[in-house]
Design an enzyme around this catalytic site. Structure first.
Site, PDB file in Angstrom:
ATOM      1  N   ASP A 101       0.853  -1.179   0.000  1.00  0.00           N
ATOM      2  CA  ASP A 101       0.000   0.000   0.000  1.00  0.00           C
ATOM      3  C   ASP A 101       0.895   1.236   0.000  1.00  0.00           C
ATOM      4  OD1 ASP A 101      -2.373   1.597   0.504  1.00  0.00           O
ATOM      5  OD2 ASP A 101      -3.228  -0.164   1.481  1.00  0.00           O
ATOM      6  N   ASP A 203      -3.114   4.705  -2.239  1.00  0.00           N
ATOM      7  CA  ASP A 203      -4.106   5.335  -1.377  1.00  0.00           C
ATOM      8  C   ASP A 203      -4.489   6.729  -1.882  1.00  0.00           C
ATOM      9  OD1 ASP A 203      -5.292   4.927   1.401  1.00  0.00           O
ATOM     10  OD2 ASP A 203      -4.355   6.881   1.664  1.00  0.00           O
ATOM     11  N   GLU A 257      -6.578   3.953  -5.578  1.00  0.00           N
ATOM     12  CA  GLU A 257      -7.852   4.145  -4.887  1.00  0.00           C
ATOM     13  C   GLU A 257      -8.323   5.536  -5.306  1.00  0.00           C
ATOM     14  OE1 GLU A 257      -9.750   4.539  -0.402  1.00  0.00           O
ATOM     15  OE2 GLU A 257      -7.914   5.571  -0.996  1.00  0.00           O
ATOM     16  N   HIS A 332     -11.172  -2.749   3.742  1.00  0.00           N
ATOM     17  CA  HIS A 332     -11.022  -2.348   5.148  1.00  0.00           C
ATOM     18  C   HIS A 332     -11.763  -1.050   5.488  1.00  0.00           C
ATOM     19  CE1 HIS A 332      -8.224  -0.020   2.861  1.00  0.00           C
ATOM     20  NE2 HIS A 332      -7.995   0.760   3.886  1.00  0.00           N
ATOM     21  N   ASP A 333     -12.329  -0.379   4.490  1.00  0.00           N
ATOM     22  CA  ASP A 333     -13.026   0.889   4.741  1.00  0.00           C
ATOM     23  C   ASP A 333     -14.542   0.753   4.698  1.00  0.00           C
ATOM     24  OD1 ASP A 333     -10.683   2.389   4.966  1.00  0.00           O
ATOM     25  OD2 ASP A 333     -10.579   2.747   2.807  1.00  0.00           O
TER      26      ASP A 333
END
Ligand code: GLC
Length: 563
Positions: A101, A203, A257, A332-333
């Site tokens: 990430d 990210d 993302e 995870h969000d």
């Protein structure tokens, strides 16, 4: 390059790991890198090809690792660089690839660059971040996701200036307009690629470019600032430069993302000729059950299957000729996919979890699963604020408390919307703490690990969600048509059944998926029934089809080959 050109990252199935919640090996209640290494046989047994590992770098954990204080070392709670190298070689030995990430829109305020930057206005790191000198007055409004006051500018006394933080006050935004910052990030990328890492998930990557005249937020973005953040003036210049200087030198994959990015902008990121990224995660599906622009608030009305189909069909068309899509139902969000898009009641949990697996694995694009999906892990549905650990829930609670808003409504909302729903520990077995840790876990374990939602019990059951997932992965891998085939939506207006075909060269498939708690009966005139061969179904019951009519059981999934 056209869409059907073969690439490992198009054919691979991705498995995302939130390391804090995967497996603890040193008894401190927090998952670690050795825990992942220890579980590599499980991961390999799923048939997946690529692990996306959420941040494992040094971090004070204001946002669980998304606030990095050193990009080149491993968070002590997770282990050491030697542990990381052991993980990587264990993965290579099993033919698994590793995607890390990259969190480079911001650092932690405890990063050396920021500590220097805030020391004085003429510090050599000053221009690594966005500063607004206080003598110019209050800076133009910018919103922050995790700030208790929703304000993205934080006043800092030491130099009498404000710094910009789109996320928490401990996540100052890097100033990509400064070429030195870009070189630092490229250096970080090279460091990990040279270790043998196979790619990066990036990210909030469209937020990196800012208008550094910091104008007032244009009127049109006042209700929703996200598209403003994701449309910075130099974004594509930066991505192209990163590609030319680093990415293109390695055989790696990238997935951005990209909140705020719509279909019109899509190919700017992933048209191969533009040399930027390989894939990205759009947010259209993630907003479907949310209240307009309020990304963290649930809507009252339930989402509709026709809208769900509309989103996937629209995005499939975008990449029909160029670029490549990524497919995900959770991460995870967001809440757990079976709880959100399926139905986690006892009656429908098995079929809806396996139906959703069938869906992701029969669509065009690279499928991303989130750890625990393989056993149908569900939302945590925490009842009290104390159970929550996520800064997003905790700080919004504090903000609403200040504003005197009814907290029961907020807790009700978080039950369905909270990120912590998907951050509870992996359920390995039915023992205390689900085999995740011997100590107190950092966040509550879902009690349903005792009721069959765990790896050990599902291993023993041929019809378990876990074993279905494995069969379904193999089905995709043995049929290239399920990867590259053109997608054609059928039954566009049906609110119970999602049906489509996939066709590639001389292979053709029909997929029927029920998203309903009621049995459905559908007619498909365009399909010749005597040419269908059932390849897989998640329901042991015999398929029922007569003439042109199919009877589809609640949450049933069927994949047919069209001969
Ligand atoms: C991304 C991450 C999320 C994080 C945020 C700030 O959206 O997925 O977990 O909180 O960026 O880094």
């Amino acid at each position: 390059m056209d869409t059907t050109q073969r690439k490992w990252w198009k054919e691979g199935v991705v498995y995302q790991i939130y390391p804090r919640s995967f497996q603890d090996t040193n008894g401190n209640g927090i998952g670690d890198i050795n825990g992942i290494t220890q579980r590599l046989d499980h991961i390999q047994s799923l048939g997946v090809d690529i692990i996306w590992l959420c941040p494992v770098y040094e971090s004070p954990n204001d946002d669980n690792g998304y606030d990095i204080s050193d990009y080149k070392s491993i968070m002590a709670e997770f282990g050491s660089m030697e542990d990381f190298e052991a993980l990587l070689s264990g993965m290579k030995a099993r033919g698994l690839k590793l995607v890390m990430d990259l969190v480079a829109n911001h650092t932690s305020d405890e990063h050396h660059w920021f500590k220097e930057s805030k020391k004085s206005r003429d510090n050599k790191y000053r221009d690594y971040y966005h500063w607004w000198p206080a003598e110019k007055g209050t800076p133009p409004k910018r919103w922050s996701y995790f700030d208790v006051d929703g304000n993205a500018w934080k006043y800092d006394e030491q130099t009498d200036a404000y710094y910009l933080h789109y996320f928490s006050v401990k996540q100052p935004d890097l100033k990509w307009e400064n070429p030195k910052v870009r070189q630092e990030i490229y250096d970080v990328l090279r460091f990990w690629f040279d270790k043998g890492v196979d790619g990066f998930r990036m990210d909030v990557i469209p937020f990196i470019s800012k208008d550094i005249t910091y104008p007032e937020l244009p009127e049109e973005y006042k209700g929703n600032f996200i598209p403003f953040y994701s449309n910075g003036p130099r974004l594509h210049e930066f991505l192209h430069e990163m590609n030319k200087e680093v990415l293109s030198k390695y055989d790696i994959m990238t997935v951005g993302e990209t909140p705020g990015v719509n279909i019109d902008q899509a190919l700017k990121f992933v048209d191969e000729d533009r040399e930027e990224l390989n894939m990205f995660f759009h947010f259209d599906l993630m907003s479907l059950d949310r209240d307009g622009d309020e990304v963290f608030w649930m809507r009252d009305e339930p989402w509709k299957l026709t809208d769900f189909k509309g989103i996937f069909s629209k995005w499939d068309a975008v990449f029909a000729e160029k670029g490549w899509g990524s497919l995900f139902l959770s991460n995870h969000d967001f809440p757990r996919s079976v709880s959100r898009w399926g139905n986690d009641s006892e009656a429908h949990w098995h079929n809806s979890a396996t139906m959703l697996h069938t869906f992701l694995l029969t669509m065009r694009g690279t499928p991303y699963f989130y750890f625990g999906d393989e056993i149908g892990m569900t939302n945590a549905y925490f009842d009290t604020i104390d159970a929550y650990k996520d800064i997003n829930t905790v700080n919004r609670y504090a903000l609403l408390q200040q504003e005197g808003v009814a907290l029961e409504d907020f807790l009700d909302n978080e039950k369905d919307a909270a990120r912590d729903n998907a951050r509870t520990p992996m359920q390995w077995d039915s023992t205390r703490n689900a085999g995740f840790t011997t100590d107190n876990p950092w966040i509550g374990v879902n009690p349903n690990h005792k009721k069959g939602i765990n790896v050990a019990s599902q291993e023993k059951d041929e019809d378990s969600v876990l074993n279905y997932f494995r069969r379904m992965v193999q089905l995709r891998k043995s049929n290239l048509g399920l990867v590259y085939g053109a997608y054609q939506l059928l039954l566009e207006r049906n609110e119970q059944v999602y049906a489509y075909t996939r066709t590639h060269e001389n292979e053709s498939f029909l997929i029927l998926l029920s998203f309903s708690t009621e049995e459905a009966s559908v007619t498909l005139d365009e399909i010749e029934f005597d040419k269908l061969r059932l390849l897989i179904s998640n329901d042991a019951a015999e398929e029922e089809k007569t003439d042109s009519k199919f009877v589809v059981k609640p949450y049933q999934a069927m994949v047919y080959q069209i001969l």
